[in-house]
Scaffold this motif. Structure first.
Motif, PDB file in Angstrom:
ATOM      1  N   ALA A 165       0.819  -1.215   0.000  1.00 58.82           N
ATOM      2  CA  ALA A 165       0.000   0.000   0.000  1.00 58.82           C
ATOM      3  C   ALA A 165       0.851   1.262   0.000  1.00 58.82           C
ATOM      4  N   ARG A 166       2.111   1.127   0.414  1.00 58.86           N
ATOM      5  CA  ARG A 166       3.002   2.284   0.436  1.00 58.86           C
ATOM      6  C   ARG A 166       3.772   2.448  -0.878  1.00 58.86           C
ATOM      7  N   ALA A 167       3.560   1.548  -1.853  1.00 61.90           N
ATOM      8  CA  ALA A 167       4.245   1.649  -3.141  1.00 61.90           C
ATOM      9  C   ALA A 167       3.812   2.915  -3.874  1.00 61.90           C
ATOM     10  N   ASP A 168       4.719   3.441  -4.703  1.00 59.17           N
ATOM     11  CA  ASP A 168       4.454   4.686  -5.415  1.00 59.17           C
ATOM     12  C   ASP A 168       3.548   4.413  -6.611  1.00 59.17           C
ATOM     13  N   PRO A 169       2.313   4.929  -6.607  1.00 64.47           N
ATOM     14  CA  PRO A 169       1.434   4.685  -7.759  1.00 64.47           C
ATOM     15  C   PRO A 169       1.894   5.424  -9.008  1.00 64.47           C
ATOM     16  N   GLY A 170       2.775   6.402  -8.857  1.00 67.06           N
ATOM     17  CA  GLY A 170       3.282   7.123 -10.027  1.00 67.06           C
ATOM     18  C   GLY A 170       4.000   6.215 -10.998  1.00 67.06           C
ATOM     19  N   ARG A 171       4.631   5.159 -10.501  1.00 70.77           N
ATOM     20  CA  ARG A 171       5.319   4.232 -11.391  1.00 70.77           C
ATOM     21  C   ARG A 171       4.327   3.489 -12.283  1.00 70.77           C
ATOM     22  N   ILE A 172       3.156   3.178 -11.734  1.00 67.46           N
ATOM     23  CA  ILE A 172       2.141   2.487 -12.533  1.00 67.46           C
ATOM     24  C   ILE A 172       1.628   3.400 -13.628  1.00 67.46           C
ATOM     25  N   TYR A 173       1.353   4.657 -13.277  1.00 69.99           N
ATOM     26  CA  TYR A 173       0.891   5.615 -14.278  1.00 69.99           C
ATOM     27  C   TYR A 173       1.966   5.844 -15.345  1.00 69.99           C
ATOM     28  N   GLN A 174       3.232   5.895 -14.931  1.00 74.85           N
ATOM     29  CA  GLN A 174       4.309   6.092 -15.891  1.00 74.85           C
ATOM     30  C   GLN A 174       4.393   4.909 -16.861  1.00 74.85           C
ATOM     31  N   LEU A 175       4.259   3.709 -16.349  1.00 69.92           N
ATOM     32  CA  LEU A 175       4.266   2.540 -17.222  1.00 69.92           C
ATOM     33  C   LEU A 175       3.090   2.568 -18.197  1.00 69.92           C
ATOM     34  N   LYS A 176       1.930   3.007 -17.724  1.00 70.98           N
ATOM     35  CA  LYS A 176       0.772   3.085 -18.609  1.00 70.98           C
ATOM     36  C   LYS A 176       0.996   4.125 -19.699  1.00 70.98           C
ATOM     37  N   ARG A 177       1.627   5.250 -19.370  1.00 73.80           N
ATOM     38  CA  ARG A 177       1.915   6.260 -20.391  1.00 73.80           C
ATOM     39  C   ARG A 177       2.902   5.728 -21.425  1.00 73.80           C
ATOM     40  N   GLU A 178       3.951   5.066 -20.950  1.00 76.85           N
ATOM     41  CA  GLU A 178       4.931   4.515 -21.873  1.00 76.85           C
ATOM     42  C   GLU A 178       4.313   3.391 -22.712  1.00 76.85           C
ATOM     43  N   LEU A 179       3.439   2.610 -22.099  1.00 82.43           N
ATOM     44  CA  LEU A 179       2.762   1.555 -22.842  1.00 82.43           C
ATOM     45  C   LEU A 179       1.838   2.145 -23.907  1.00 82.43           C
ATOM     46  N   LEU A 180       1.251   3.281 -23.618  1.00 79.06           N
ATOM     47  CA  LEU A 180       0.414   3.955 -24.602  1.00 79.06           C
ATOM     48  C   LEU A 180       1.238   4.409 -25.797  1.00 79.06           C
ATOM     49  N   GLU A 181       2.442   4.902 -25.549  1.00 85.69           N
ATOM     50  CA  GLU A 181       3.328   5.298 -26.650  1.00 85.69           C
ATOM     51  C   GLU A 181       3.701   4.089 -27.500  1.00 85.69           C
ATOM     52  N   LEU A 182       3.965   2.974 -26.855  1.00 84.22           N
ATOM     53  CA  LEU A 182       4.258   1.750 -27.597  1.00 84.22           C
ATOM     54  C   LEU A 182       3.043   1.282 -28.377  1.00 84.22           C
ATOM     55  N   LYS A 183       1.876   1.422 -27.792  1.00 82.65           N
ATOM     56  CA  LYS A 183       0.639   1.011 -28.468  1.00 82.65           C
ATOM     57  C   LYS A 183       0.383   1.853 -29.712  1.00 82.65           C
ATOM     58  N   ARG A 184       0.687   3.139 -29.646  1.00 82.85           N
ATOM     59  CA  ARG A 184       0.510   4.003 -30.816  1.00 82.85           C
ATOM     60  C   ARG A 184       1.435   3.627 -31.957  1.00 82.85           C
ATOM     61  N   ALA A 185       2.552   3.001 -31.637  1.00 87.67           N
ATOM     62  CA  ALA A 185       3.478   2.573 -32.682  1.00 87.67           C
ATOM     63  C   ALA A 185       3.076   1.234 -33.289  1.00 87.67           C
ATOM     64  N   VAL A 186       2.526   0.350 -32.469  1.00 91.92           N
ATOM     65  CA  VAL A 186       2.293  -1.025 -32.905  1.00 91.92           C
ATOM     66  C   VAL A 186       0.922  -1.200 -33.537  1.00 91.92           C
ATOM     67  N   VAL A 187      -0.114  -0.740 -32.860  1.00 88.59           N
ATOM     68  CA  VAL A 187      -1.486  -1.060 -33.281  1.00 88.59           C
ATOM     69  C   VAL A 187      -1.822  -0.534 -34.680  1.00 88.59           C
ATOM     70  N   PRO A 188      -1.516   0.729 -35.025  1.00 87.44           N
ATOM     71  CA  PRO A 188      -1.886   1.200 -36.373  1.00 87.44           C
ATOM     72  C   PRO A 188      -1.162   0.489 -37.507  1.00 87.44           C
ATOM     73  N   LEU A 189      -0.079  -0.230 -37.212  1.00 90.99           N
ATOM     74  CA  LEU A 189       0.678  -0.900 -38.267  1.00 90.99           C
ATOM     75  C   LEU A 189      -0.009  -2.178 -38.734  1.00 90.99           C
ATOM     76  N   GLY A 190      -1.017  -2.628 -38.009  1.00 96.36           N
ATOM     77  CA  GLY A 190      -1.669  -3.879 -38.366  1.00 96.36           C
ATOM     78  C   GLY A 190      -2.286  -3.855 -39.754  1.00 96.36           C
ATOM     79  N   ARG A 191      -3.023  -2.785 -40.078  1.00 94.50           N
ATOM     80  CA  ARG A 191      -3.687  -2.716 -41.388  1.00 94.50           C
ATOM     81  C   ARG A 191      -2.684  -2.623 -42.536  1.00 94.50           C
ATOM     82  N   PRO A 192      -1.634  -1.781 -42.461  1.00 94.50           N
ATOM     83  CA  PRO A 192      -0.659  -1.751 -43.560  1.00 94.50           C
ATOM     84  C   PRO A 192       0.017  -3.097 -43.795  1.00 94.50           C
TER      85      PRO A 192
END
Length: 375
Positions: free
Chosen positions: A228-255
């Motif tokens: 419960a004392r863990a920093d939740p900011g790390r989770i949000y940071q991972l989600k932001r970085e994962l979103l950047e990765l998702k923007r690179a990967v997901v749109p490439l499916g159709r091409p």
């Protein structure tokens, strides 16, 4: 005139001055890492320019315009031109030489495009988002996990032009790997396009494996004893970085799906089978990213639940101690009133009795709360 000298005219490097001297020095220097911010050994946007015939590099230099004309006249071989972050001025002559569409040229120079596949006449224009994992000793709320860049590819019947943006994703090792497989390179420019797509998608899988290690570490910390004392900011940071990765990967499916299934003139049907393999790897990366997103949501919800439980436990402890303290406060408050006629006020054992009653009451409350898990 050498190919380097012709590139000077085509890209407008003749105004920079001292090109021949730089070229001579470059020939004497060892091979450099083209991913370095210094761009290329020539100090311009031009990284490399090579003519290939029957899957083999054509030795020697030669005039670029003549090389393109010779390839188009004989219908044998193609030219692969590599650029790194060219300017409008540097790319204008190249666009005229290869008759590139202005809209595609604008996208290639400006960058910041979504992954896509477009056809302009006989030319195919593809955009790939490159990713790399940023190493870090410890994940924090401000750690950069994923860094992105771009590779634009122009593919014609007799040429391939690659335009790279960003400090990673160098195509030098890929070029050497292709040159070691002449039978694959002999299949033409589409083979280069496939190699680039396969290289980019393989990097996606490498990055997702590294991101999974960060997610596992966060999950371990959250479900630890003091989670419960863990920093939740790390989770949000991972989600932001994962979103950047998702923007690179997901749109490439159709091409990639279009390259693997739809008939395209500059893509040989034999090469399309290789694109189906790339599509399978891309689907795997997309599934991993989707599962990471769901897992991070679950970890975040579990962390919030832990915080809520911890707060409830703290409130119960505070409430229990407040109830224990309320007993002596009430008794002392009563006997602190200034009345002349109060029971046991002048009794010899009154003080001892009051202290005893307070002690017994507080001890009874403490044992009751302790037995119920409040203390």
């Amino acid at each position: 005139m050498s190919m380097a000298g012709n590139l000077r005219k085509v890209t407008g490097l003749d105004k920079v001055g001292g090109f021949r001297k730089v070229a001579r020095l470059a020939r004497r220097r060892p091979r450099v890492d083209l991913s370095h911010p210094a761009r290329s050994p020539l100090g311009s946007s031009v990284v490399n320019c090579v003519t290939y015939r029957d899957g083999a590099r054509v030795p020697g230099g030669g005039d670029l315009v003549e090389a393109v004309a010779r390839v188009r006249k004989t219908g044998d071989g193609f030219v692969w031109l590599g650029l790194h972050e060219p300017t409008d001025r540097e790319f204008a002559g190249i666009a005229d030489l290869f008759d590139l569409h202005p809209l595609a040229v604008e996208d290639a120079v400006e960058a910041h495009q979504r992954p896509k596949l477009e056809r302009y006449g006989e030319t195919l224009f593809a955009v790939f988002k490159t990713v790399c994992y940023v190493e870090h000793e410890e994940l924090t709320a401000t750690s950069e996990v994923v860094n992105t860049g771009e590779i634009m590819v122009f593919v014609g019947h007799d040429f391939v032009i690659t335009v790279r943006h960003g400090r990673h994703g160098s195509l030098g090792p890929l070029r050497e790997e292709l040159e070691s497989e002449p039978q694959q390179l002999a299949k033409g420019p589409a083979a280069v396009l496939h190699a680039i797509a396969d290289h980019v998608v393989d990097d996606y899988l490498t990055v997702t494996d590294s991101v999974q290690a960060d997610i596992d570490q966060v999950e371990t910390d959250v479900f630890a004893e003091n989670g419960a004392r863990a920093d939740p900011g790390r989770i949000y940071q991972l989600k932001r970085e994962l979103l950047e990765l998702k923007r690179a990967v997901v749109p490439l499916g159709r091409p990639v799906e279009d390259l693997a299934t739809r008939p395209i003139r500059v893509v040989d049907p034999e090469i399309q089978a290789y694109f189906r393999d790339v599509l399978d790897h891309l689907m795997r990366a997309k599934e991993q990213i989707a599962s990471f997103d769901e897992l991070l949501n679950s970890i975040l919800q579990a962390h919030l639940a832990q915080v809520t439980v911890a707060q409830n436990e703290d409130m119960r402890k505070i409430t229990a101690w407040a109830a224990v303290i309320a007993v002596p406060t009430m008794v002392c408050g009563v006997y602190g009133m200034n009345f002349d006629h109060m029971p046991e006020l002048h009794w010899r054992f009154g003080y001892a009795l009051v202290i005893g009653v307070i002690s017994v009451a507080c001890l009874a409350l403490y044992r009751g709360f302790r037995r119920n898990g409040w203390l």
